[in-house]
Design an enzyme around this catalytic site. Structure first.
Site, PDB file in Angstrom:
ATOM      1  CD  GLU A  15      57.468  16.849  39.943  1.00  0.00           C
ATOM      2  OE1 GLU A  15      56.289  16.116  39.504  1.00  0.00           O
ATOM      3  OE2 GLU A  15      57.453  16.400  41.135  1.00  0.00           O
ATOM      4  CG  ASN A 143      55.217  17.446  45.121  1.00  0.00           C
ATOM      5  OD1 ASN A 143      55.248  17.501  43.851  1.00  0.00           O
ATOM      6  ND2 ASN A 143      56.502  17.845  45.807  1.00  0.00           N
ATOM      7  CG  ASP A 193      57.865  14.610  44.260  1.00  0.00           C
ATOM      8  OD1 ASP A 193      57.019  15.177  43.653  1.00  0.00           O
ATOM      9  OD2 ASP A 193      59.151  15.064  44.393  1.00  0.00           O
TER      10      ASP A 193
END
Length: 282
Positions: A15, A143, A193
């Site tokens: 991430e 997100n 995301d």
């Protein structure tokens, strides 16, 4: 479109990719393994933390602002020295940090979420001028935190709700109006995301579980979709010369039989150039 593996170290939950414009270097995180990774001059680099870390902004050539499980730290990747700047939900053992990004006014936005994705356990905060202020409460999986180039509009998503929102901002970067729905992706079964905005104002979103990155125009119109070799794509970032490369992190969390590509970082030529990430002003 040709997609290459930029880094083949598999992340449990890759991430938070950040291209540092002064160092010309990509940083990203493996949240659940409590590490930050990078590459420079062909060498694979890694830093281990005592708690989960998930996102970063750049302060200067030698300093990152890093969001961790319990707050924000100043970090020197050269020496490993760190200094705590602010606490965020430090006394809440249920939550950790998740997606985050610097805004054009020099602030830093960071979302929190339940470690087991507990519904409504998270929130979105902004750190600016030494102050941490909660902007959105009751978020399950925050997100897609990113910003229009002029800093007057923020995007963010709740992956669990399958929706991306936008928030108008005042000249100092604080919300000045109600949150508005930008994209409702539930009817398509899409879980948004991480996202980033390109030089033309298009929003690039990684689709968790679909192995894709999609671009949307500023009015929400779908523009294009790029397929990637990992099903759990997590966040895109622009970098390289002229910000003409697109990097995408991925995860193997929850996969019973992950492929070699799952959890790696991908690189491809960006169909639309990006722009440099904003500097965090401490």
């Amino acid at each position: 479109m040709s997609v290459a593996i930029f880094d083949d170290r598999p992340c449990h939950l890759g991430e938070g990719p950040l291209w540092h414009p002064l160092r010309q270097q990509l940083f990203w995180f493996d949240i659940l393994e409590r590490r930050m990774l990078s590459r420079r001059d062909g060498a694979a680099l890694e830093w281990q933390f005592d708690e989960m870390a998930s996102a970063a902004g750049w302060v200067d050539a030698d300093t990152l602002l890093i969001a961790t499980e319990t707050g924000l730290i100043r970090f020197d990747p050269g020496t490993g020295r760190q200094e705590r700047l602010a606490d965020i939900e430090r006394d809440n053992a249920v939550t950790r940090s998740n997606d985050g990004r610097a805004d054009p006014m020099g602030g830093f936005w960071i979302g929190t979420m339940g470690k087991r994705a507990e519904p409504g356990a998270g929130a979105i905060y902004r750190f600016h001028g030494g102050e941490v202020r909660c902007l959105v409460e009751g978020v399950s999986i925050p997100n897609s935190i990113c910003f229009r180039e002029d800093g007057r509009l923020a995007y963010w998503a709740d992956t669990a709700e399958q929706r991306i929102f936008r928030t108008p901002l005042d000249p100092d970067g604080w919300p000045e109006g109600p949150h508005e729905l930008f994209l409702d992706l539930a009817p398509e079964g899409i879980h948004p995301d991480g996202s980033v905005v390109d030089a033309e104002g298009g929003l690039w979103n990684a689709r968790w579980g679909a192995g894709q990155v999609a671009r949307y125009l500023p009015d929400g119109t779908p523009d294009r979709v790029i397929d990637l070799p990992a099903s759990r794509t997590t966040c895109p970032a622009f970098g390289g010369p002229g910000f003409g490369r697109l990097f995408v992190t991925s995860a193997r969390e929850g996969l019973s039989a992950p492929h070699a590509e799952d959890g790696t970082v991908f690189e491809l030529a960006a169909p639309v150039a990006g722009r440099p990430e904003s500097r965090v002003r401490l």
